[in-house]
Design a protein around this motif. Structure first.
Motif, PDB file in Angstrom:
ATOM      1  N   MET A 224      53.153  44.332  47.323  1.00  0.00           N
ATOM      2  CA  MET A 224      52.854  44.903  46.021  1.00  0.00           C
ATOM      3  C   MET A 224      51.522  44.377  45.494  1.00  0.00           C
ATOM      4  O   MET A 224      50.714  45.128  44.923  1.00  0.00           O
ATOM      5  CB  MET A 224      53.970  44.580  45.029  1.00  0.00           C
ATOM      6  N   LEU A 225      51.275  43.090  45.700  1.00  0.00           N
ATOM      7  CA  LEU A 225      50.002  42.520  45.252  1.00  0.00           C
ATOM      8  C   LEU A 225      48.833  43.180  45.965  1.00  0.00           C
ATOM      9  O   LEU A 225      47.786  43.448  45.363  1.00  0.00           O
ATOM     10  CB  LEU A 225      49.983  41.007  45.500  1.00  0.00           C
ATOM     11  N   ALA A 226      48.998  43.474  47.252  1.00  0.00           N
ATOM     12  CA  ALA A 226      47.924  44.120  48.006  1.00  0.00           C
ATOM     13  C   ALA A 226      47.591  45.488  47.433  1.00  0.00           C
ATOM     14  O   ALA A 226      46.422  45.888  47.385  1.00  0.00           O
ATOM     15  CB  ALA A 226      48.317  44.246  49.479  1.00  0.00           C
ATOM     16  N   VAL A 227      48.607  46.197  46.973  1.00  0.00           N
ATOM     17  CA  VAL A 227      48.369  47.506  46.348  1.00  0.00           C
ATOM     18  C   VAL A 227      47.540  47.332  45.077  1.00  0.00           C
ATOM     19  O   VAL A 227      46.552  48.038  44.864  1.00  0.00           O
ATOM     20  CB  VAL A 227      49.712  48.201  46.027  1.00  0.00           C
ATOM     21  N   ARG A 228      47.929  46.389  44.254  1.00  0.00           N
ATOM     22  CA  ARG A 228      47.182  46.170  43.005  1.00  0.00           C
ATOM     23  C   ARG A 228      45.761  45.708  43.285  1.00  0.00           C
ATOM     24  O   ARG A 228      44.821  46.137  42.618  1.00  0.00           O
ATOM     25  CB  ARG A 228      47.914  45.139  42.137  1.00  0.00           C
ATOM     26  N   GLU A 230      43.874  46.391  45.816  1.00  0.00           N
ATOM     27  CA  GLU A 230      43.056  47.511  46.279  1.00  0.00           C
ATOM     28  C   GLU A 230      42.740  48.489  45.149  1.00  0.00           C
ATOM     29  O   GLU A 230      41.618  49.000  45.050  1.00  0.00           O
ATOM     30  CB  GLU A 230      43.766  48.248  47.419  1.00  0.00           C
ATOM     31  N   MET A 231      43.718  48.733  44.294  1.00  0.00           N
ATOM     32  CA  MET A 231      43.493  49.687  43.209  1.00  0.00           C
ATOM     33  C   MET A 231      42.482  49.145  42.206  1.00  0.00           C
ATOM     34  O   MET A 231      41.613  49.881  41.716  1.00  0.00           O
ATOM     35  CB  MET A 231      44.820  50.038  42.528  1.00  0.00           C
ATOM     36  N   LEU A 232      42.567  47.853  41.900  1.00  0.00           N
ATOM     37  CA  LEU A 232      41.596  47.272  40.980  1.00  0.00           C
ATOM     38  C   LEU A 232      40.221  47.218  41.628  1.00  0.00           C
ATOM     39  O   LEU A 232      39.207  47.506  40.975  1.00  0.00           O
ATOM     40  CB  LEU A 232      42.034  45.868  40.553  1.00  0.00           C
ATOM     41  N   ALA A 233      40.166  46.887  42.914  1.00  0.00           N
ATOM     42  CA  ALA A 233      38.885  46.882  43.616  1.00  0.00           C
ATOM     43  C   ALA A 233      38.276  48.281  43.644  1.00  0.00           C
ATOM     44  O   ALA A 233      37.050  48.436  43.585  1.00  0.00           O
ATOM     45  CB  ALA A 233      39.064  46.359  45.043  1.00  0.00           C
ATOM     46  N   GLY A 234      39.129  49.290  43.684  1.00  0.00           N
ATOM     47  CA  GLY A 234      38.621  50.655  43.648  1.00  0.00           C
ATOM     48  C   GLY A 234      37.933  50.968  42.334  1.00  0.00           C
ATOM     49  O   GLY A 234      36.881  51.613  42.300  1.00  0.00           O
ATOM     50  N   SER A 251      28.350  42.125  36.972  1.00  0.00           N
ATOM     51  CA  SER A 251      28.792  40.749  37.139  1.00  0.00           C
ATOM     52  C   SER A 251      30.211  40.615  36.605  1.00  0.00           C
ATOM     53  O   SER A 251      30.796  41.584  36.116  1.00  0.00           O
ATOM     54  CB  SER A 251      27.850  39.788  36.399  1.00  0.00           C
ATOM     55  N   CYS A 252      30.787  39.438  36.710  1.00  0.00           N
ATOM     56  CA  CYS A 252      32.146  39.235  36.200  1.00  0.00           C
ATOM     57  C   CYS A 252      32.359  37.778  35.826  1.00  0.00           C
ATOM     58  O   CYS A 252      31.599  36.887  36.230  1.00  0.00           O
ATOM     59  CB  CYS A 252      33.199  39.690  37.209  1.00  0.00           C
ATOM     60  N   ILE A 253      33.400  37.550  35.050  1.00  0.00           N
ATOM     61  CA  ILE A 253      33.877  36.218  34.696  1.00  0.00           C
ATOM     62  C   ILE A 253      35.303  36.100  35.208  1.00  0.00           C
ATOM     63  O   ILE A 253      36.123  37.001  34.978  1.00  0.00           O
ATOM     64  CB  ILE A 253      33.873  35.991  33.177  1.00  0.00           C
ATOM     65  N   VAL A 254      35.607  35.018  35.910  1.00  0.00           N
ATOM     66  CA  VAL A 254      36.966  34.817  36.432  1.00  0.00           C
ATOM     67  C   VAL A 254      37.421  33.390  36.169  1.00  0.00           C
ATOM     68  O   VAL A 254      36.613  32.456  36.202  1.00  0.00           O
ATOM     69  CB  VAL A 254      37.058  35.115  37.947  1.00  0.00           C
ATOM     70  N   PRO A 255      38.717  33.200  35.902  1.00  0.00           N
ATOM     71  CA  PRO A 255      39.242  31.839  35.836  1.00  0.00           C
ATOM     72  C   PRO A 255      39.109  31.162  37.195  1.00  0.00           C
ATOM     73  O   PRO A 255      39.025  31.819  38.239  1.00  0.00           O
ATOM     74  CB  PRO A 255      40.715  32.037  35.453  1.00  0.00           C
ATOM     75  N   ARG A 256      39.108  29.849  37.188  1.00  0.00           N
ATOM     76  CA  ARG A 256      38.864  29.096  38.421  1.00  0.00           C
ATOM     77  C   ARG A 256      40.074  29.075  39.352  1.00  0.00           C
ATOM     78  O   ARG A 256      39.941  28.782  40.537  1.00  0.00           O
ATOM     79  CB  ARG A 256      38.463  27.666  38.055  1.00  0.00           C
ATOM     80  N   ASN A 257      41.258  29.357  38.839  1.00  0.00           N
ATOM     81  CA  ASN A 257      42.467  29.341  39.653  1.00  0.00           C
ATOM     82  C   ASN A 257      42.567  30.665  40.415  1.00  0.00           C
ATOM     83  O   ASN A 257      43.156  31.638  39.938  1.00  0.00           O
ATOM     84  CB  ASN A 257      43.696  29.122  38.763  1.00  0.00           C
ATOM     85  N   PHE A 258      41.972  30.731  41.604  1.00  0.00           N
ATOM     86  CA  PHE A 258      41.931  31.978  42.368  1.00  0.00           C
ATOM     87  C   PHE A 258      43.329  32.437  42.785  1.00  0.00           C
ATOM     88  O   PHE A 258      43.593  33.635  42.884  1.00  0.00           O
ATOM     89  CB  PHE A 258      41.049  31.812  43.613  1.00  0.00           C
ATOM     90  N   ARG A 259      44.209  31.488  43.034  1.00  0.00           N
ATOM     91  CA  ARG A 259      45.576  31.858  43.415  1.00  0.00           C
ATOM     92  C   ARG A 259      46.254  32.608  42.277  1.00  0.00           C
ATOM     93  O   ARG A 259      46.911  33.633  42.491  1.00  0.00           O
ATOM     94  CB  ARG A 259      46.374  30.601  43.764  1.00  0.00           C
ATOM     95  N   GLU A 260      46.086  32.107  41.060  1.00  0.00           N
ATOM     96  CA  GLU A 260      46.675  32.768  39.899  1.00  0.00           C
ATOM     97  C   GLU A 260      46.016  34.124  39.666  1.00  0.00           C
ATOM     98  O   GLU A 260      46.666  35.091  39.274  1.00  0.00           O
ATOM     99  CB  GLU A 260      46.526  31.881  38.659  1.00  0.00           C
ATOM    100  N   ASN A 261      44.713  34.216  39.917  1.00  0.00           N
ATOM    101  CA  ASN A 261      44.020  35.505  39.797  1.00  0.00           C
ATOM    102  C   ASN A 261      44.652  36.551  40.712  1.00  0.00           C
ATOM    103  O   ASN A 261      44.870  37.699  40.319  1.00  0.00           O
ATOM    104  CB  ASN A 261      42.541  35.351  40.145  1.00  0.00           C
ATOM    105  N   ARG A 262      44.916  36.149  41.963  1.00  0.00           N
ATOM    106  CA  ARG A 262      45.516  37.100  42.917  1.00  0.00           C
ATOM    107  C   ARG A 262      46.905  37.515  42.457  1.00  0.00           C
ATOM    108  O   ARG A 262      47.287  38.686  42.578  1.00  0.00           O
ATOM    109  CB  ARG A 262      45.580  36.468  44.309  1.00  0.00           C
ATOM    110  N   LEU A 266      43.938  40.395  40.759  1.00  0.00           N
ATOM    111  CA  LEU A 266      42.511  40.361  41.082  1.00  0.00           C
ATOM    112  C   LEU A 266      42.282  39.460  42.289  1.00  0.00           C
ATOM    113  O   LEU A 266      42.491  38.246  42.214  1.00  0.00           O
ATOM    114  CB  LEU A 266      41.696  39.839  39.892  1.00  0.00           C
ATOM    115  N   ASP A 267      41.828  40.055  43.379  1.00  0.00           N
ATOM    116  CA  ASP A 267      41.442  39.287  44.568  1.00  0.00           C
ATOM    117  C   ASP A 267      39.924  39.166  44.555  1.00  0.00           C
ATOM    118  O   ASP A 267      39.210  40.010  45.091  1.00  0.00           O
ATOM    119  CB  ASP A 267      41.927  39.986  45.837  1.00  0.00           C
ATOM    120  N   ILE A 268      39.426  38.110  43.898  1.00  0.00           N
ATOM    121  CA  ILE A 268      37.979  37.974  43.739  1.00  0.00           C
ATOM    122  C   ILE A 268      37.303  37.708  45.073  1.00  0.00           C
ATOM    123  O   ILE A 268      36.155  38.131  45.301  1.00  0.00           O
ATOM    124  CB  ILE A 268      37.640  36.862  42.709  1.00  0.00           C
ATOM    125  N   GLU A 269      37.991  37.041  45.989  1.00  0.00           N
ATOM    126  CA  GLU A 269      37.412  36.799  47.300  1.00  0.00           C
ATOM    127  C   GLU A 269      37.150  38.114  48.030  1.00  0.00           C
ATOM    128  O   GLU A 269      36.082  38.319  48.624  1.00  0.00           O
ATOM    129  CB  GLU A 269      38.327  35.902  48.139  1.00  0.00           C
TER     130      GLU A 269
END
Length: 413
Positions: A224-228, A230-234, A251-262, A266-269
């Motif tokens: 389910m996370l992978a779907v979200r 991809e859709m947000l990246a779209g 550009s963008c601003i993201v919190p430093r906790n990448f795991r929580e972002n995903r 949001l998969d910023i990587e």
């Protein structure tokens, strides 16, 4: 005295990025265009090269009447705090001069040699109580586009899973480009998640896996996370393409906790690998506050561990700026100049593109004489080594020959 390096011989990379909340500025009593110029004047001759300027606190707001977007200032029946009156006075005052606050901000930044990106709070369409009656017109008119949780219940958010939402946001972002900023910044430190279990998300899940999602159990399953993601990246790719047509950066601003972002969609990587952002500003957001992470049982963020940030940089060509907030956040501790200088030096040493400050104006009255020079590595090294003393205050004993002593004229004010 703070001065240890001759200004004529300073070597600055001008690698600092500032954030200023345009809504907060209006709430500070601005009534003329000149006030905005005055507000930005401390950046002149500093090592900051870019400002991320908040667009009216989030949502698709404009100040021109009779717009299809939400119009500020809001009706007086929604005034609940003294600051609401100040926002009204600020907008009306600047518009009486025949000007727009966003245009003034762009011109003021450019006049002091700085870039400016409008930062847009991606999830700010539903104003908090008691202002909820003045929500975004788009939000109120489109309940079908609101987010739905794993139980099918409405969540007070707009879902970016719908094409209609994306089209509206892109239209608004293109609209504010008329003020001629250098780019648009998507503020993901506020607003995630942008989709949960709305019909387009569930439909895409079924298309991918040949079955319906098992809810509520699979609400945050990897599939389910992978779907979200991809859709947000779209949506981000669409925003990038629109800006590219105008010759503008994303550009963008993201919190430093990448795991929580995903986990929040949001998969910023992945986005950096796909080259979707010109730059990523890492660090602002409540997730960087130890009190918040403890309360929400998140793993604590090691502010001195730069490996995840360097790894993010290695994924693509996006410039990576590391920092945090002046209010809620631990990267730039307000009362610890030694730690701030040490972390700035680490940023310069490891090869990140520079540093980032959220609510930068809060530093104007703290340690600005040092922070404005953080792009100068020699200056920062001297700070870390303790070779530059802190400013020393002295009592004023005379003013233009007038002896002050205990008869200080200030006491008569």
């Amino acid at each position: 005295s703070c001065g240890s390096i001759n200004p004529a011989t300073r070597q600055s990379a001008r690698n600092m990025v500032a954030t200023e909340d345009g809504d907060g500025l209006l709430r500070g009593g601005v009534t003329t265009a000149r006030d905005i110029y005055r507000f930005l004047s401390p950046y002149r001759d500093s090592d900051f090269f870019r400002i991320l300027w908040g667009v009216y606190g989030g949502g698709e707001y404009v100040t021109a009447p009779r717009s299809k977007y939400s119009v500020l200032p809001v009706d007086r029946k929604y005034w609940f705090y003294s600051s609401d009156r100040l926002v009204d006075a600020a907008i009306r005052g600047i518009r009486r001069e025949g000007r727009d606050p966003l245009t003034v901000a762009v011109n003021a930044a450019h006049d002091i040699g700085m870039e400016i990106h409008f930062y847009f709070r991606v999830g700010a369409f539903y104003l908090p109580f008691p202002h909820h009656g003045a929500c975004s017109k788009f939000y109120v008119a489109n309940p079908r586009l609101h987010c739905r949780d794993e139980f099918g219940k409405e969540v007070k958010r707009i879902s970016y899973a719908f094409r209609e939402t994306q089209d509206h946001i892109l239209s608004y972002l293109e609209h504010i480009l008329k003020h001629r900023p250098d780019g648009i910044c998507l503020a993901f430190n506020r607003g995630l998640p942008l989709m949960i279990c709305e019909e387009p998300v569930l439909r895409e899940f079924k298309r991918r896996h040949g079955r319906a999602a098992r809810l509520p159990d699979e609400v945050d399953a990897p599939e389910m996370l992978a779907v979200r993601h991809e859709m947000l990246a779209g949506f981000i790719a669409r925003a990038q393409a629109m800006l590219a047509r105008h010759g503008k950066a994303l550009s963008c601003i993201v919190p430093r906790n990448f795991r929580e972002n995903r986990l929040r969609g949001l998969d910023i990587e992945m986005c950096v690998k796909r080259g979707l952002f010109e730059s990523v500003h890492v660090g602002a957001g409540h997730e960087d506050n130890p009190l918040y992470t403890k309360r929400t049982k998140q793993p604590p963020v090691n502010q001195d561990d730069l490996k995840p940030i360097l790894k993010l940089k290695s994924y693509g060509t996006a410039k990576i700026y590391l920092g945090g907030c002046a209010g809620h956040g631990a990267f730039w501790p307000p009362n610890d100049p030694a730690t701030r200088a040490r972390r700035m030096l680490a940023i310069l040493k490891v090869g990140l593109d520079g540093a980032y400050f959220w609510d930068t104006n809060q530093w104007f009255f703290r340690d600005w004489e040092h922070i404005r020079r953080y792009g100068d590595r020699r200056h920062v090294e001297k700070l870390v080594q303790g070779k530059i003393p802190e400013p020393v205050g002295r009592d004023t004993l005379s003013i233009h020959g007038l002896t002050v002593d205990r008869y200080n004229p200030w006491n008569a004010y």
